[in-house]
Design an enzyme around this catalytic site. Structure first.
Site, PDB file in Angstrom:
ATOM      1  N   GLU A  78      23.069  31.214  -3.053  1.00 30.47           N
ATOM      2  CA  GLU A  78      22.265  30.816  -3.743  1.00 30.47           C
ATOM      3  C   GLU A  78      21.311  29.623  -3.295  1.00 30.47           C
ATOM      4  O   GLU A  78      20.252  29.422  -3.702  1.00 30.47           O
ATOM      5  CB  GLU A  78      23.283  30.023  -4.901  1.00 30.47           C
ATOM      6  CG  GLU A  78      23.833  31.160  -6.072  1.00 30.47           C
ATOM      7  CD  GLU A  78      24.836  31.842  -5.123  1.00 30.47           C
ATOM      8  OE1 GLU A  78      25.584  31.360  -3.979  1.00 30.47           O
ATOM      9  OE2 GLU A  78      25.691  32.623  -5.861  1.00 30.47           O
ATOM     10  N   GLN A 100      23.802  33.995 -10.960  1.00 35.12           N
ATOM     11  CA  GLN A 100      24.521  34.976 -11.546  1.00 35.12           C
ATOM     12  C   GLN A 100      25.379  34.547 -12.802  1.00 35.12           C
ATOM     13  O   GLN A 100      25.343  34.956 -13.709  1.00 35.12           O
ATOM     14  CB  GLN A 100      25.398  35.861 -10.601  1.00 35.12           C
ATOM     15  CG  GLN A 100      25.574  37.316 -11.021  1.00 35.12           C
ATOM     16  CD  GLN A 100      25.989  38.164  -9.656  1.00 35.12           C
ATOM     17  OE1 GLN A 100      26.986  37.923  -9.194  1.00 35.12           O
ATOM     18  NE2 GLN A 100      25.112  39.171  -9.739  1.00 35.12           N
ATOM     19  N   PRO A 107      26.299  25.915  -5.057  1.00 33.39           N
ATOM     20  CA  PRO A 107      25.513  25.982  -3.734  1.00 33.39           C
ATOM     21  C   PRO A 107      24.115  26.030  -3.590  1.00 33.39           C
ATOM     22  O   PRO A 107      23.581  25.182  -2.542  1.00 33.39           O
ATOM     23  CB  PRO A 107      25.712  27.436  -3.436  1.00 33.39           C
ATOM     24  CG  PRO A 107      27.005  27.978  -4.183  1.00 33.39           C
ATOM     25  CD  PRO A 107      26.762  27.160  -5.459  1.00 33.39           C
ATOM     26  N   HIS A 147      32.873  31.091 -14.699  1.00 31.23           N
ATOM     27  CA  HIS A 147      31.879  31.907 -15.371  1.00 31.23           C
ATOM     28  C   HIS A 147      31.648  31.577 -16.829  1.00 31.23           C
ATOM     29  O   HIS A 147      31.096  32.498 -17.500  1.00 31.23           O
ATOM     30  CB  HIS A 147      32.549  33.465 -15.568  1.00 31.23           C
ATOM     31  CG  HIS A 147      32.724  34.147 -14.159  1.00 31.23           C
ATOM     32  ND1 HIS A 147      33.573  33.668 -13.177  1.00 31.23           N
ATOM     33  CD2 HIS A 147      31.879  35.228 -13.547  1.00 31.23           C
ATOM     34  CE1 HIS A 147      33.305  34.491 -12.019  1.00 31.23           C
ATOM     35  NE2 HIS A 147      32.487  35.591 -12.517  1.00 31.23           N
TER      36      HIS A 147
END
Lengths: 343, 405
Positions: A78, A100, A107, A147
């Site tokens: 990332e 994502q 990161p 997530h």
């Protein structure tokens, strides 16, 4: 990429037109498609966004249409995605990066906060970085850890970034185009729990409403309910339920967290005298705290009750089986509305 | 060794006081001087090298004197800036002292279309690219976070977050590819990027990611690592167990180690890497083995962590002395040139002092400028409040920038 054997771009499919009922994800897809078609300097970069079309299929079909040099499957890194996007922007490109999932933006946090946000300032305006970073965020999808998070306040706290989040397919379609067109870096937070909800989108509408500015999505007189992104629908459902009980709630969709449009909220609170802010992110140091502070400052003599917040607790995002006890629900929103009215 | 360089006649021995003890069966450590490309010995003697001789053949005495002049002037600048910091005129300064050959040699290999992404002590590269050296001091004086327009000389802003800029450089090189400005064979079109960083930076994730992105994209970029043996107080042995250049072949990037105090050798290896980049051959990695003769910055105290013997060892291998000895040995450093250069140095020193002292204080309200390219309502309202606050002093008969109390 000079030696990449990218498939030749396919013949362009007919561009959808008129007003259609499409999903949130499709609205972003079509907005990106329009941005890619309008300016050949626009690039999409991210993990699995090519043949797969992204893990949420938001970029579905775009690599086939625009080629692998413009819809780029990047290495799984990332910081590298954002860092190279900065370099591409310095060369005159307009990269749109896909992170994502919310939990994987960190990161890239250094590149976003120390580099992307400051380059225009450091160069005294000589350099502009028209980079968009799309981040699917928020919970309610039964996912495993990292997530379902809502890190938007971390970015809104950083000068130099614009932070926006659409709440409906029509908003998403317009705002993603505005974000790509912006000369400033834009953090574009997409409420992933709403990706499959449908709404009417005028695909011929010119994108011209800008990225800034809250909007009143339901008029009311008793309480101002401030929401953004995924919680706008929660707020609207709460208002509907409350209406049946005789309480009139005005719902405001902030749309942008940076800049924060306090004026629209303050004008509403000056009418209603009460304010509740709702978001999925933890309330501690969150957007709600900022809204509460500003509304208190600007509407002190109009307030009939303290500004209340409904949001996440000061805990890591919990496991999926109990996430609905963590997320602000209609019941919890109405509980706060009741407390406000009872004050 | 990962290097594809010839390994003969390094002429550099292992200095006392440097950790370099390796059992014969162990791989070479990060301070190994084995296999460094070298075209000039520390004594200024020209060493022949089949691979690189051709790349420096066109450098006549005038060209060598021009390099020498630039090295001397940049050192003068360096010393002047250090003095200005000691006098309180600069908040901080990071010297390039000792790294002049690595910087001037590599910078001479650049074409005008190439772009440089420096870290923060590439004053020699900046000078060769044509920057006004005093602009570099705006940052250190605290009047600017940048100080120059990167577009003017293809020299981007200094980056203080170690290694971050190597990704910007890689992305920029990917943009050059998309523009079709690589592999055309037309020297007025083909461009590349050189990014400078230190041995410490190679431990950063961003440098690793930059190498990966550059490799998979075959981007036209040269990773130029100045291994000056010190990341503030930490020796290169704290960053690596093997030579820094060994990292590149692992991602498919060819690497070379070069004597960083040899201006001819750094020129030659950079020229080779740029030819590869311009022609579409992809990225390269250069490790220039040199020595940070000064402190990390003016806030540092090297006496706490390294020996004076080590410093003396490297003083004996001063990159400027090396080129001077060479020019003298071939009878190409006439006294009038040296005299003129001395005078130039004096004039530069005076110019630096005067310019720095004349750098005005930015207006306080300038902090609100260029936060965003388009108006941002929060910044605008804070700016308006601040201006009102400032002007309230004037209304009360005081001058601005003061205090109510």
């Amino acid at each position: 990429m000079s030696t990449t054997t990218a498939a030749a771009p396919a013949a362009q499919a007919p561009v959808p037109a008129g007003t259609q009922k499409i999903t949130f994800a499709k609205a972003i897809n079509l907005g990106l498609r329009r941005a890619l078609a309008d300016d050949d300097k626009t690039l999409l970069m991210g993990e699995d966004i090519g043949k797969l079309g992204g893990v949420f299929r938001v970029t579905d079909g775009l690599q086939a249409e625009f080629g692998a040099k413009r819809v780029v499957d990047t290495p799984l890194a990332e910081s590298g995605i954002v860092g190279t996007a900065i370099g591409l922007a310095l060369r005159g490109y307009r990269p749109v990066c896909e992170i994502q999932f919310d939990g994987f933006v960190f990161p890239a946090f250094d590149q976003i906060t120390t580099q992307l946000s400051k380059m225009h300032y450091r160069s005294r305006g000589r350099l502009t970085l028209p980079v968009v970073i799309r981040v699917p965020y928020g919970g309610g999808i039964g996912a495993i850890e990292h997530h379902s998070e809502s890190p938007e306040a971390l970015f809104a706290h950083t000068a130099g970034l614009r932070v926006v989040t659409p709440s409906s397919p029509a908003q998403a379609y317009a705002m993603i185009q505005e974000a790509v067109a912006s000369p400033d870096p834009v953090m574009f937070f997409e409420p992933k729990g709403r990706y499959w909800e449908k709404g009417d989108v005028d695909l011929d509408a010119p994108a011209g409403n800008g990225l800034d500015g809250a909007r009143i999505v339901r008029a009311g007189t008793d309480v101002t309910l401030v929401a953004y992104g995924p919680t706008v629908q929660t707020a609207l459902k709460s208002a509907e339920t409350a209406a049946a009980e005789g309480t009139s709630i005005e719902v405001i969709d902030l749309r942008a967290l940076s800049p924060l449009d306090t004026a629209t909220v303050a004008a509403s609170v000056q009418r209603t005298g009460r304010c509740v802010v709702v978001h999925e992110a933890p309330v501690l140091y969150g957007t709600g705290a900022e809204v509460a502070a500003r509304i208190t400052e600007e509407c002190f003599y109009h307030l009939q009750a303290p500004v209340l917040r409904v949001g996440g607790f000061h805990v890591p995002y919990p496991v999926a089986k109990i996430e609905h006890d963590y997320l602000p629900s209609v019941d919890r929103v109405l509980d706060a509305v009741d407390r406000s009215l009872a004050f | 060794m990962s290097t594809n360089a010839t390994a003969d006649a390094t002429g550099v021995d292992t200095p006392d006081g440097i950790q370099n003890a390796q059992a014969p069966t162990q791989p070479a450590g990060p301070l190994s001087t084995e296999g460094l490309v070298q075209l000039l010995t520390p004594g200024g003697e020209r060493v022949h090298d089949e691979r690189y001789d051709g790349l420096v053949a066109h450098l006549d005495a005038d060209a060598l004197r021009a390099m020498y002049r630039d090295m001397v002037l940049v050192r003068r600048f360096d010393n002047e800036a250090t003095s200005l910091q000691r006098q309180g005129e600069l908040a901080l300064f990071a010297q390039s002292l000792g790294q002049e050959a690595a910087q001037i040699g590599s910078a001479y290999a650049l074409s005008p279309l190439d772009h440089v992404f420096p870290s923060y002590r590439e004053h020699g590269v900046a000078h060769v690219r044509g920057l006004e050296l005093t602009d570099l001091l705006r940052l250190f004086r605290g009047v600017d976070h940048g100080g120059w327009d990167p577009a003017d000389h293809g020299f981007h802003l200094y980056t203080l977050v170690i290694g971050s800029h190597t990704l910007h450089a890689t992305g920029y090189a990917m943009g050059i590819q998309r523009d079709g400005a690589v592999g055309t064979g037309d020297p007025t079109r083909d461009a590349a990027v050189v990014t400078y960083f230190g041995d410490g930076a190679t431990a950063q994730g961003d440098v690793s990611e930059a190498l990966t992105f550059a490799a998979v994209n075959e981007a036209p970029i040269v990773f130029f690592c100045q291994n000056n043996q010190w990341a503030i107080s930490e020796s290169t042995t704290h960053q690596a167990r093997v030579p820094i250049a060994n990292r590149a072949p692992g991602v498919g990037i060819p690497a070379v180690r070069v004597d960083g105090n040899d201006v001819l050798a750094t020129y030659a290896v950079t020229q080779e890497a740029l030819q590869r980049a311009h022609s579409g051959g992809g990225p390269s990695f250069i490790e220039a083995f040199t020595y940070r003769m000064g402190a990390h910055t003016t806030s540092d105290d090297p006496s706490r962590y390294r020996s004076s013997e080590q410093e003396e060892y490297w003083r004996q291998r001063d990159p400027i002395d090396r080129l001077r000895l060479h020019l003298e040995s071939i009878g190409e450093l006439p006294a009038d040139f040296v005299e003129k250069l001395d005078a130039e140095g004096e004039a530069l020193g005076e110019h630096v002092r005067t310019t720095v002292r004349g750098m005005g204080r930015p207006s306080p309200a300038s902090m609100f400028e260029h936060v965003y390219a388009t108006p941002h309502s929060v910044v605008e309202s804070e700016r308006a409040w601040f201006q009102g606050y400032e002007s309230s002093f004037l209304e009360h008969g005081h001058h601005g920038e003061g205090s109510h109390r």
